[in-house]
Scaffold this motif. Structure first.
Motif, PDB file in Angstrom:
ATOM      1  N   LYS A 169       0.868  -1.174   0.000  1.00  0.00           N
ATOM      2  CA  LYS A 169       0.000   0.000   0.000  1.00  0.00           C
ATOM      3  C   LYS A 169       0.907   1.227   0.000  1.00  0.00           C
ATOM      4  N   PHE A 170       0.824   2.013  -1.062  1.00  0.00           N
ATOM      5  CA  PHE A 170       1.676   3.200  -1.179  1.00  0.00           C
ATOM      6  C   PHE A 170       1.133   4.323  -0.311  1.00  0.00           C
ATOM      7  N   ASN A 171       2.058   5.149   0.162  1.00  0.00           N
ATOM      8  CA  ASN A 171       1.717   6.250   1.067  1.00  0.00           C
ATOM      9  C   ASN A 171       0.957   5.755   2.293  1.00  0.00           C
ATOM     10  N   ASP A 172       1.399   4.577   2.762  1.00  0.00           N
ATOM     11  CA  ASP A 172       0.689   3.978   3.889  1.00  0.00           C
ATOM     12  C   ASP A 172       1.614   2.996   4.600  1.00  0.00           C
ATOM     13  N   LYS A 173       1.148   2.525   5.750  1.00  0.00           N
ATOM     14  CA  LYS A 173       1.883   1.515   6.488  1.00  0.00           C
ATOM     15  C   LYS A 173       1.606   0.138   5.902  1.00  0.00           C
ATOM     16  N   ASN A 174       2.621  -0.712   5.958  1.00  0.00           N
ATOM     17  CA  ASN A 174       2.519  -2.076   5.439  1.00  0.00           C
ATOM     18  C   ASN A 174       3.072  -3.055   6.464  1.00  0.00           C
ATOM     19  N   LEU A 175       2.498  -4.237   6.496  1.00  0.00           N
ATOM     20  CA  LEU A 175       2.928  -5.259   7.446  1.00  0.00           C
ATOM     21  C   LEU A 175       3.713  -6.345   6.734  1.00  0.00           C
ATOM     22  N   LEU A 176       4.950  -6.513   7.168  1.00  0.00           N
ATOM     23  CA  LEU A 176       5.801  -7.617   6.705  1.00  0.00           C
ATOM     24  C   LEU A 176       5.771  -8.719   7.748  1.00  0.00           C
ATOM     25  N   GLU A 177       5.436  -9.933   7.314  1.00  0.00           N
ATOM     26  CA  GLU A 177       5.470 -11.099   8.192  1.00  0.00           C
ATOM     27  C   GLU A 177       6.360 -12.156   7.536  1.00  0.00           C
ATOM     28  N   VAL A 178       7.267 -12.674   8.309  1.00  0.00           N
ATOM     29  CA  VAL A 178       8.212 -13.671   7.801  1.00  0.00           C
ATOM     30  C   VAL A 178       8.222 -14.858   8.754  1.00  0.00           C
ATOM     31  N   THR A 179       8.048 -16.035   8.198  1.00  0.00           N
ATOM     32  CA  THR A 179       8.166 -17.262   8.979  1.00  0.00           C
ATOM     33  C   THR A 179       9.399 -18.016   8.498  1.00  0.00           C
ATOM     34  N   VAL A 180      10.303 -18.267   9.410  1.00  0.00           N
ATOM     35  CA  VAL A 180      11.553 -18.952   9.079  1.00  0.00           C
ATOM     36  C   VAL A 180      11.565 -20.305   9.791  1.00  0.00           C
ATOM     37  N   ASP A 181      11.671 -21.362   9.000  1.00  0.00           N
ATOM     38  CA  ASP A 181      11.788 -22.712   9.548  1.00  0.00           C
ATOM     39  C   ASP A 181      13.264 -23.075   9.634  1.00  0.00           C
ATOM     40  N   LYS A 182      13.713 -23.413  10.827  1.00  0.00           N
ATOM     41  CA  LYS A 182      15.113 -23.804  10.980  1.00  0.00           C
ATOM     42  C   LYS A 182      15.393 -25.096  10.223  1.00  0.00           C
ATOM     43  N   THR A 183      14.438 -25.986  10.221  1.00  0.00           N
ATOM     44  CA  THR A 183      14.556 -27.237   9.470  1.00  0.00           C
ATOM     45  C   THR A 183      13.758 -27.116   8.184  1.00  0.00           C
ATOM     46  N   SER A 184      14.385 -27.437   7.061  1.00  0.00           N
ATOM     47  CA  SER A 184      13.731 -27.291   5.768  1.00  0.00           C
ATOM     48  C   SER A 184      12.730 -28.414   5.522  1.00  0.00           C
ATOM     49  N   ALA A 185      11.695 -28.079   4.766  1.00  0.00           N
ATOM     50  CA  ALA A 185      10.757 -29.100   4.303  1.00  0.00           C
ATOM     51  C   ALA A 185      11.373 -29.960   3.212  1.00  0.00           C
ATOM     52  N   ASN A 186      12.488 -29.514   2.659  1.00  0.00           N
ATOM     53  CA  ASN A 186      13.199 -30.269   1.630  1.00  0.00           C
ATOM     54  C   ASN A 186      14.320 -31.049   2.315  1.00  0.00           C
ATOM     55  N   SER A 187      14.249 -32.357   2.274  1.00  0.00           N
ATOM     56  CA  SER A 187      15.221 -33.183   3.002  1.00  0.00           C
ATOM     57  C   SER A 187      16.639 -32.988   2.481  1.00  0.00           C
ATOM     58  N   SER A 188      16.794 -32.699   1.191  1.00  0.00           N
ATOM     59  CA  SER A 188      18.143 -32.520   0.661  1.00  0.00           C
ATOM     60  C   SER A 188      18.776 -31.238   1.193  1.00  0.00           C
ATOM     61  N   VAL A 189      17.967 -30.205   1.434  1.00  0.00           N
ATOM     62  CA  VAL A 189      18.491 -28.976   2.035  1.00  0.00           C
ATOM     63  C   VAL A 189      18.971 -29.267   3.448  1.00  0.00           C
ATOM     64  N   ASN A 190      18.188 -30.028   4.186  1.00  0.00           N
ATOM     65  CA  ASN A 190      18.621 -30.412   5.539  1.00  0.00           C
ATOM     66  C   ASN A 190      19.921 -31.208   5.501  1.00  0.00           C
ATOM     67  N   ASP A 191      20.006 -32.144   4.569  1.00  0.00           N
ATOM     68  CA  ASP A 191      21.208 -32.974   4.490  1.00  0.00           C
ATOM     69  C   ASP A 191      22.426 -32.139   4.111  1.00  0.00           C
ATOM     70  N   ALA A 192      22.261 -31.263   3.132  1.00  0.00           N
ATOM     71  CA  ALA A 192      23.397 -30.487   2.629  1.00  0.00           C
ATOM     72  C   ALA A 192      23.846 -29.413   3.605  1.00  0.00           C
ATOM     73  N   GLU A 193      22.900 -28.781   4.283  1.00  0.00           N
ATOM     74  CA  GLU A 193      23.218 -27.611   5.099  1.00  0.00           C
ATOM     75  C   GLU A 193      23.256 -27.890   6.594  1.00  0.00           C
ATOM     76  N   ARG A 194      22.593 -28.954   7.057  1.00  0.00           N
ATOM     77  CA  ARG A 194      22.370 -29.047   8.489  1.00  0.00           C
ATOM     78  C   ARG A 194      22.761 -30.407   9.069  1.00  0.00           C
ATOM     79  N   ARG A 195      22.052 -31.455   8.698  1.00  0.00           N
ATOM     80  CA  ARG A 195      22.261 -32.734   9.373  1.00  0.00           C
ATOM     81  C   ARG A 195      23.682 -33.261   9.216  1.00  0.00           C
ATOM     82  N   ASN A 196      24.260 -33.073   8.053  1.00  0.00           N
ATOM     83  CA  ASN A 196      25.565 -33.654   7.783  1.00  0.00           C
ATOM     84  C   ASN A 196      26.695 -32.633   7.801  1.00  0.00           C
ATOM     85  N   SER A 197      26.392 -31.410   8.131  1.00  0.00           N
ATOM     86  CA  SER A 197      27.414 -30.364   8.059  1.00  0.00           C
ATOM     87  C   SER A 197      28.326 -30.426   9.277  1.00  0.00           C
TER      88      SER A 197
END
Length: 917
Positions: free
Chosen positions: A137-165
């Motif tokens: 909304k221009f010339n107005d206030k806007n709400l940003l909402e962000v949800t961050v999951d520490k564990t990915s829904a993609n198992s390969s992302v978890n394997d590459a970045e987290r579980r095996n790192s």
């Protein structure tokens, strides 16, 4: 002023400086020191289950939320962080608005005014953005909402970045978030290939072209001065990008020794006006990996001297700042490094800008440690990495994952976005003509030198666990590696100890046991001894200092190990110095003469002789220092030589004789009285037991013992001889030891000894005991201020040093230099203590002092590669010491200096003990 500075900083260190109706509006802060508070809710772990506030950017664990996880952890469940932030949008009529995330861990869902901005982003270390023009909304206030999951829904992302790192895995929006406001028709990005011959090629990706525009480019110096004429092409809305080509006559080239940068001003124009402009920095340079040959930059062969660097700070995790990035690159340059590998993810863009401007060759790496991204998400993340980083002249290779964490289906993706067609590596493997074998031992290196064909540069080697590896063993390894005709250098693991501040454990430092104390530097960049060893071994002005003999005439052999720089661009300075005595409170040397030799015309790769032109009386001094300064006027290294023998530098002091020496036998004890001091010996062992002065007792005892050798007392005798009193002991067993104490009024007590040790041994010499709890410090003339190992003798300077007692454990506690350990080329030492300080002098060159026993690391490995052997005594005077291994190899697998010491003949020594302080 702060907002203006940050806007300029973004313009310089990110993609472009917008000049035609474009705006950057930060929603978060810009770095760890400049944050904004957002509303925050964490679903698990610390401070979870309630709305509060958090600093952005940050990793939420370091802000007191959630759960700490190291990569080897098996994370259960999914910890979420939910963010809210309200921002005001100006009119921005006719503009397009993007929200840009520089990095978020890991799955990130973005909502604007209750509507999702785009697909959930997966992958922690990559820039991503959404077009939110129709959501705000221009010339107005806007709400940003962000949800961050520490564990990915993609198992390969978890394997590459987290579980095996093998590194800390955090959560949160850890890099900046901002709005990018551009015209309706705009330049999204450019991709540049600027060769050393001056040929310039650029792909310009423009959006929403109308068909009547031209795309124009003007190459400039970074000062803004135009280089050549502008060049342009007609825009074509049917194509994904337009190509612009030009040629610059005789460009000043970029390399790590001379990081010369240009910039290009790119404009979209129509007949009426300039619609949009961006400025992109770049460098003219050509990079090649020549088959069966080596790594070449601008036609010159280059040996990469680098380390692996995590993006890390103890209090803020992966959230850094320009100051930290600048500090890290400067520290690398101080170590005479010319390269750095990103481990194991792309860094923030600012770090690459610093590498561009100060000069480092960079290996930029897609995440994946022994596990890989799947092809679907991998395609997206390769694009995000290359698109962001493609124009950095510092980047010379792309790493497609690490140690088996490569998806070969992504190998060809890099060229899609990189007109330079940089080589893609598989770190740990032999791929694309590069042998990047990890942690080779010395025998592997010998075999490679003899038979190898591929260009060899281990992307990880000399694993620096605790005080092992890194500089320990590097001298042997590097000298052999340079013999290989296809060598391109290597990358030490690792730059720093990744010790995080645990907000859930009273702010202790945590390296996850022995997983992360791998650094040449401590977590706050504390310099360990290997820092200085590497600095000497990797100095591009290479000098292998030999002991000064009587025939020395001031000529010093020198080798130019630069790739591009003639040594006449460097400067040398020498100093002749004399040292204070042990009784002097100052430890500062007196400079008696100094000078600068004439510039040395020596081309890269050549050897020659530096003529110091010392004064006639140079030999009357105690030591010679020689410092080399690079073209940037910064110290490259300072070499030091002892000129005199130990007894010639400081003669043990003599005072007027006081009284006749008296001896008494008291049971099993022999008491010798000399100059008002009582010396007690145990007649059953032959050892000194203690020294008693009118002011108190000095608890020196149990020596001399033949270090590490079982012998028995065969004879103990004592007698007055011509004004002296002599106490002698003879020991026999596996080896032999003869000891002779000489007492003479007015003189320190003299100890002469001879021993025979046969076979291969960890150490050689004699030891005594003194209670550790009574030692407060030491002052000595010798190499310092750090301890040494047999295979890490380089990096220390000959001089007078003092350090207070500490119990620092390298990589576990960070008080440097460590107090305990071996110290090289000691001439004398003052043992500072709670009883009464005493001084020990030696007449022997190359004497090592053993000061106590380093404390054992609480998480030391079972194989003990990084726990060198020490004699049983607490203070030793040794002729040979033990080497240090690495995490994966024992010391003897890493080269000649890592072998045990061979003893086959008689060794003699002389010490003087002065208790008269």
């Amino acid at each position: 002023m702060k907002k203006i500075f940050l806007l300029v900083l973004f313009a310089v260190f990110h993609f472009s400086a917008f000049s035609q109706g474009s705006i950057i509006k930060y929603l978060s802060g810009t770095d760890k020191d400049h944050t904004k508070q957002w509303d925050f809710y964490c679903t698990g772990g610390m401070n979870s289950g309630k709305w509060t506030e958090i600093a952005v950017p940050s990793n939420w664990e370091l802000q007191g939320f959630g759960t700490y996880n190291y990569g080897h952890d098996k994370i259960k469940g999914n910890e979420q962080g939910m963010y809210k932030y309200e921002f005001f949008a100006d009119s921005w009529k006719g503009k397009r608005v993007f929200i840009v995330f520089e990095g978020s861990m890991t799955d990130t869902k973005v909502m604007i005014n209750g509507k999702q901005a785009g697909p959930v982003h997966q992958g922690s270390f990559y820039r991503f953005k959404y077009d939110i023009t129709n959501l705000i909304k221009f010339n107005d206030k806007n709400l940003l909402e962000v949800t961050v999951d520490k564990t990915s829904a993609n198992s390969s992302v978890n394997d590459a970045e987290r579980r095996n790192s093998d590194f800390w895995v955090f959560g949160g929006i850890f890099r900046p978030v901002y709005l990018e406001i551009v015209p309706e028709t705009f330049i999204d990005r450019v991709a540049i290939d600027a060769k050393a011959d001056g040929v310039f090629h650029m792909d310009v990706y423009a959006q929403h072209l109308k068909g009547d525009e031209t795309v124009e480019a003007q190459i400039q110096k970074t000062s803004g001065e135009n280089v050549g004429k502008a060049f342009l092409v007609n825009a074509d809305s049917a194509k994904a990008f337009v190509e612009l080509k030009s040629h610059v006559e005789g460009p000043v080239l970029w390399n790590a020794e001379s990081p010369n940068l240009y910039q290009v001003l790119v404009s979209i124009k129509n007949k009426q006006r300039v619609i949009h402009q961006v400025i992109q920095k770049f460098g003219f340079r050509t990079v090649e990996l020549r088959a069966h040959d080596g790594f070449y930059v601008n036609g010159s062969k280059v040996i990469m001297k680098g380390s692996n660097r995590h993006s890390f700070w103890p209090e803020s995790g992966r959230t850094l700042s320009h100051a930290i990035n600048l500090m890290d690159v400067r520290l690398m340059k101080q170590m005479n490094m010319n390269a750095v590998r990103m481990s194991h993810y792309p860094p923030d863009a600012d770090f690459l800008d610093v590498c561009d401007s100060l000069g480092l060759y960079v290996l930029d790496e897609l995440t994946g440690w022994q596990a890989k991204y799947d092809t679907v998400v991998g395609h997206k993340l390769v694009k995000e990495m290359v698109v962001r980083d493609v124009n950095h002249p510092s980047i010379v290779f792309w790493d497609n994952g690490n140690e088996g964490g490569w998806n070969t289906g992504l190998d060809n993706d890099y060229d899609l976005y990189d007109p330079q067609k940089r080589i893609v590596l598989h770190p740990w493997a032999d791929f694309n003509g590069a042998d990047n074998h990890h942690y080779p031992d010395y025998n592997y290196l010998l075999k490679t030198v003899a038979t190898g064909k591929d260009v060899f540069f281990p992307t990880e080697f000399m694993h620096g666990l605790y005080d092992g590896g890194a500089g320990a063993g590097l001298d042997d390894f590097w000298n052999e590696l340079l013999k290989y005709p296809h060598s391109a250098g290597g990358f030490i693991w690792a730059f720093l100890d990744e010790a995080v501040i645990r907000t859930d454990k009273n702010d202790i430092y945590d390296t996850d046991g022995n997983h992360a104390p791998d650094g040449i530097l401590g977590p706050h960049r504390e310099k360990e001894a290997s820092f200085y060893a590497i600095k000497e071994i990797w100095s591009p002005v290479y000098i292998d200092p030999q002991p000064i003999e009587k025939t020395f005439n001031g000529d010093v052999p020198v080798e130019n190990r630069y790739a591009f720089t003639n040594l006449d661009k460097c400067m040398f300075k020498w100093q002749l110095v004399k040292f204070p005595s042990p009784q002097n409170k100052s430890i500062k040397a007196t400079v008696t003469a100094n000078g600068s030799p004439s510039p040395l015309e020596l081309a890269p790769g050549d050897k020659g002789t530096l003529k110091l032109n010392l004064p006639v009386a140079w030999a009357k001094n105690d030591a010679l220092y020689l410092t080399a300064y690079g073209p940037d006027k910064k110290e490259m290294y300072t070499w030091s030589w002892a000129i005199k023998s130990p007894v010639a530098i400081v003669v043990p002091p003599v005072s007027p004789a006081k009284q006749k020496i008296i001896s008494n036998e008291i049971g099993n004890d022999l008491e010798v009285k000399c100059d008002g001091i009582d010396y007690y010996f145990d007649k059953t062992t032959g050892y000194i037991e203690k020294v008693v002065k009118p002011s108190g007792t000095i608890s020196l005892s149990d020596g001399p013992v033949l270090a590490g050798v079982e012998v028995e007392l065969k004879q103990f005798k004592y007698q007055a001889i011509k004004g002296q009193y002599v106490v002698q002991a003879d020991y026999q067993g596996v080896g032999s030891l003869h000891v002779k104490w000489v007492f003479e009024s007015g003189h320190p007590v003299k100890l002469a000894y001879q021993y025979v040790q046969k076979g291969d041994v960890d150490f050689m010499g004699i030891t005594f005991n003194y209670p550790e709890e009574k030692i407060t410090g030491m002052k000595w003339l010798g190499r310092g201020p750090y301890r040494v190992w047999k295979n890490r003798l380089k990096g220390q300077r000959f001089g007078v040093w003092q350090k207070d007692y500490n119990n620092s454990i390298t990589g576990e506690t960070w008080g440097y230099p460590e107090f305990k350990g071996y110290h090289a080329e000691v001439n004398w030492v003052v043992i500072e203590n709670k009883e009464s300080p005493f001084t020990v002098y030696t007449a022997d060159k190359n004497m090592y002092l053993q000061m106590l026993h380093p404390a054992r690391e609480k998480d030391a490995l079972e194989n003990n590669n990084v726990e060198p052997a020490f004699p049983g005594g607490s203070i030793g005077f040794l002729n040979a010491i033990s080497p240090m291994g690495t995490k994966f190899h024992a010391a003897n697998a890493m080269g000649p200096q890592g072998q045990k010491n061979h003893s086959g003949g008689e060794v003699s020594g002389t010490l003087w003990f002065d208790f008269r302080h």
